[in-house]
Design an enzyme around this catalytic site. Structure first.
Site, short mmCIF file in Angstrom:
data_model
loop_
_atom_site.label_atom_id
_atom_site.label_comp_id
_atom_site.label_asym_id
_atom_site.label_seq_id
_atom_site.Cartn_x
_atom_site.Cartn_y
_atom_site.Cartn_z
N GLU A 43 -59.72 60.21 74.40
CA GLU A 43 -59.39 59.19 73.39
C GLU A 43 -57.91 58.86 73.40
O GLU A 43 -57.52 57.68 73.30
CB GLU A 43 -59.80 59.68 72.00
CG GLU A 43 -61.29 59.70 71.77
CD GLU A 43 -61.66 60.30 70.42
OE1 GLU A 43 -62.65 59.85 69.83
OE2 GLU A 43 -60.97 61.23 69.96
N GLU A 74 -68.17 65.87 73.13
CA GLU A 74 -68.49 66.20 71.74
C GLU A 74 -69.99 66.30 71.49
O GLU A 74 -70.44 67.12 70.68
CB GLU A 74 -67.88 65.14 70.79
CG GLU A 74 -66.36 65.18 70.69
CD GLU A 74 -65.66 64.29 71.69
OE1 GLU A 74 -64.47 64.00 71.50
OE2 GLU A 74 -66.32 63.87 72.68
#
Length: 260
Positions: free
Chosen positions: A114, A134
């Site tokens: 990210e 994740e």
């Protein structure tokens, strides 16, 4: 102004108009703690305020760019709402007005991916790898992962990464458009700093406006994006730097840009 970090876990170095911000927790693959996030917020504010800094390189120490948030610290938040409202390092990077290049030297996993997506330009070492893992732990990214990944590599490739959590290598990342260049690991930082110096040599108002305009282009309908761009062109055209650029072109000499 001297840009300094108040934690040894983030190192800031400057050369000319370029600042290099380096996560410095190699024994933990540069996994980011809340302390590091808070420090990055302060560093970004200082970078934005320093008119001498015109471009930034963001990278990591050792074999990782960043493994994302330090999972071992996540249970410190008393409630999911407190976790949701934490000060996030990707939010800090998004507030950086200066052009920023990610020099992805190794693992860019989770929040590390990210963070790289939040940067304007991404260069990768040939040993780098990328993942959104994740989902394997029962949650999803929350720092812009889905929208930024889909904008970079398309919906299908983004879905593959987000739904499997499996990594891709640097060659595939370049083929998919996730990174602009792949270079030898021992040349990565020098190449990123070279590119940052080139950007820093451009008129800083125009460079920062180009960054802001790109962000608007992602978020506005096409007609509004074009209208916004026209307004930004008018603003930059009225600067002293633009007048200097036109004069230098006419006089066939190098221009001197002062950020005015």
């Amino acid at each position: 102004m001297t840009i300094a970090s108040d934690t040894e876990l983030i190192v800031v170095e400057t050369e000319g108009h370029v600042a290099t911000v380096r996560l410095n927790r190699p024994d933990k693959l540069n996994a980011v703690t809340q302390e590091m996030s808070d420090a990055l917020v302060r560093i970004v504010r200082a970078l934005n305020d320093d008119q001498g800094i015109r471009a930034v390189v963001y990278t990591g120490t050792g074999r990782a760019f960043s493994a994302g948030s330090d999972i071992s610290t996540l249970d410190q938040y008393e409630t999911p709402w407190q976790f949701r409202n934490r000060r996030d390092y990707c939010d800090a990077l998004r507030e950086l007005r200066k052009p920023v290049i990610a020099a992805i030297n190794g693992y860019a996993f989770g929040g590390g991916l990210e963070a790289s997506l939040t940067c304007d330009i991404r260069l990768a070492a040939d040993t780098a790898s990328f993942a959104a893992p994740e989902v394997k732990l029962g949650w999803i990214g929350g720092g812009g992962m889905s929208v930024l990944l889909a904008n970079s590599i398309g919906a299908s490739n983004a879905a593959l990464m987000l739904m499997t959590g499996d990594p891709i290598d640097a060659a595939k990342a370049q083929a998919w458009g996730l990174v602009s260049e792949v270079v030898a690991a021992d040349q990565l930082l020098a190449r990123a700093q070279e590119l940052a110096a080139i950007i820093a040599s451009r008129p800083p108002i125009a460079a920062e406006t180009a960054k802001a305009n790109l962000r608007a282009a992602w978020n506005l309908p096409q007609d509004q994006a074009i209208a916004y761009e026209r307004e930004m062109q008018g603003i930059t055209f009225a600067t002293d730097d633009a007048a200097e650029g036109r004069a230098a072109f006419a006089e066939k000499r190098p221009a001197t840009f002062r950020g005015r």
